[in-house]
Design an enzyme around this catalytic site. Structure first.
Site, mmCIF file in Angstrom:
data_model
loop_
_atom_site.group_PDB
_atom_site.id
_atom_site.type_symbol
_atom_site.label_atom_id
_atom_site.label_comp_id
_atom_site.label_asym_id
_atom_site.label_seq_id
_atom_site.Cartn_x
_atom_site.Cartn_y
_atom_site.Cartn_z
ATOM 1 N N GLU A 189 -4.402 -3.631 -6.260
ATOM 2 C CA GLU A 189 -4.689 -2.309 -6.831
ATOM 3 C C GLU A 189 -5.363 -1.394 -5.799
ATOM 4 O O GLU A 189 -6.242 -0.595 -6.132
ATOM 5 C CB GLU A 189 -5.504 -2.438 -8.121
ATOM 6 C CG GLU A 189 -4.709 -3.168 -9.202
ATOM 7 C CD GLU A 189 -5.230 -2.956 -10.593
ATOM 8 O OE1 GLU A 189 -5.833 -1.903 -10.860
ATOM 9 O OE2 GLU A 189 -5.011 -3.855 -11.439
ATOM 10 N N SER A 206 0.820 -1.211 0.000
ATOM 11 C CA SER A 206 0.000 0.000 0.000
ATOM 12 C C SER A 206 0.856 1.263 0.000
ATOM 13 O O SER A 206 0.459 2.285 -0.566
ATOM 14 C CB SER A 206 -0.930 0.000 1.224
ATOM 15 O OG SER A 206 -1.852 -1.069 1.155
ATOM 16 N N THR A 214 1.315 -9.712 -11.756
ATOM 17 C CA THR A 214 0.482 -10.415 -12.724
ATOM 18 C C THR A 214 1.140 -10.393 -14.104
ATOM 19 O O THR A 214 1.670 -9.362 -14.520
ATOM 20 C CB THR A 214 -0.901 -9.763 -12.798
ATOM 21 O OG1 THR A 214 -1.518 -9.824 -11.509
ATOM 22 C CG2 THR A 214 -1.788 -10.465 -13.817
#
Length: 383
Positions: free
Chosen positions: A362, A132, A158
């Site tokens: 995200e 974060s 990813t």
């Protein structure tokens, strides 16, 4: 905001739905078990234009607007979130960043290949010690003549093991967000190492990697945007990326709704279909309301982007609500299925596992709440 789809948008949605029903959903359980989607799916996504949505045709894109993009991601999320993630990252985070900040040479070098599915991109921001708190990343890029030498590590990336180009964020200056710069790093560069992460709770078919950058040398021409502007590039990408994740969550919720309604109409207990019982209808109605509300929040973000209006706060709202709604929807659908929902003969268990991570990446749900709170009150709770 117009809630009626244009003929073009409706056609894109239908194309995506047919593709998912034919090429994705029938294989989702198998890909989940073996922890890998069929690599041929990337080329298929490219041929259909799904990897080029919103990208100018000059660079191989298929054009279209952000609502069409969301409609495709919704259908992919309904079929298999691992496939949705390929598009969200390679197109949504990487190709769109190149389109927005790249030089003409960078656009010509990468966009035609990315949009055609001949290459994939990954977004290398998260590090073992910085999730974060992205402004505190430790990966460094040191200037050496006309080159940059990048050293550090990234995690939970990813497409990391399959990507041809990594959008790497590295520290080139002092502490804080102003010292971060973005680079387009070919994954075949010397010193670029990657290892696939196995044993994930969900998104098992999606290639997720840990990346090591051991003195990776790239020319200054690989720098994306101005020096020290990497953090703002990352945050701009994530603001749209949250819309992408939210659209995929709508697809998960819709898949849960379809599965629950279908099963409740067929499954009999006490001599009649379980759809006739009030508490089962309550579960199904909760899923339906969450799905509809999440979809409208996502469509609002797409509409704002397409009209050139500010959208970051609305994107956080959509991501927060849709990700949590997808978890609720999958949990309620599993309850409708009872014990059968707990085995992978049916899709709802996978929906629940795939939905759970969307509240984390995200920007966690808690980070979204702080972003929304800051926008509403003017008070920064991060400080």
């Amino acid at each position: 905001m117009n809630l009626e789809l244009s003929p073009e948008q409706a056609a894109v949605r239908q194309l995506a739905a047919e593709f998912v029903d034919r090429e994705v959903a029938p294989h989702a359980a198998e890909w989940d078990r073996r922890e890998a989607v069929d690599p041929g799916i990337v080329g298929a996504l490219g041929r259909l234009g799904f990897l080029g949505l919103t990208i100018d045709e000059e660079y191989g894109g298929s054009g279209g607007d952000h609502l069409a993009y969301c409609l495709v991601l919704e259908e992919l999320g309904r079929g298999d979130s691992s496939v949705r993630g390929i598009v969200s990252v390679s197109l949504g985070l990487v190709a769109k960043s190149i389109a927005g900040y790249g030089t003409p040479e960078q656009k010509r070098a990468w966009l035609p290949r990315l949009t055609a599915g001949e290459a994939l991109g990954c977004f290398a921001l998260t590090e073992p010690g910085t999730g974060s708190d992205a402004a505190s990343l430790a990966t460094r890029a040191v200037r050496d003549g006309d080159d940059w030498v990048i050293t550090g590590s990234k995690i939970f990336i990813t497409n990391g093991t399959t990507a041809d180009v990594a959008l790497v964020f590295a520290r080139t200056g002092g502490p804080g967000h102003r010292g971060i710069t973005a680079f387009l790093v070919p994954t075949d560069a010397a010193g670029f190492g990657r290892r696939e992460i196995h044993g994930k709770l969900g998104l098992r078919g999606q290639a997720t990697a840990e990346i090591d950058l051991d003195g990776v040398r790239v020319p200054d021409a690989a720098r994306l945007g101005a020096e020290g502007k990497g953090f703002s590039i990352a945050m701009a990408a994530l603001a749209k990326g949250r819309m992408s994740v939210a659209a995929g969550c709508v697809g998960i919720a819709q898949g849960c709704l379809d599965a629950a309604v279908g099963y409740a109409g067929q499954r009999e207990q006490f001599g009649r279909p379980i759809a006739s019982y009030q508490l089962v209808q309550r579960l199904i109605s909760n899923i339906a309301v969450d799905t509809a509300a999440a979809r409208l929040l996502v469509w609002r973000v797409a509409d704002l982007i397409d009209r050139g209006q500010p959208f970051a706060t609305e994107s956080s709202m959509a991501k927060l609500f849709a990700s949590e709604a997808a978890v609720r929807a999958a949990n309620d659908a599993l309850q409708v299925f009872g014990g059968y929902g707990y085995v992978d003969e049916y899709p709802v268990g996978k929906y629940l596992r795939d939905a759970r991570v969307t509240t984390l990446y995200e920007g966690t749900s808690q980070i979204q709440q702080l972003l929304i709170g800051r926008a509403l009150t003017g008070v920064n709770a991060f400080a």
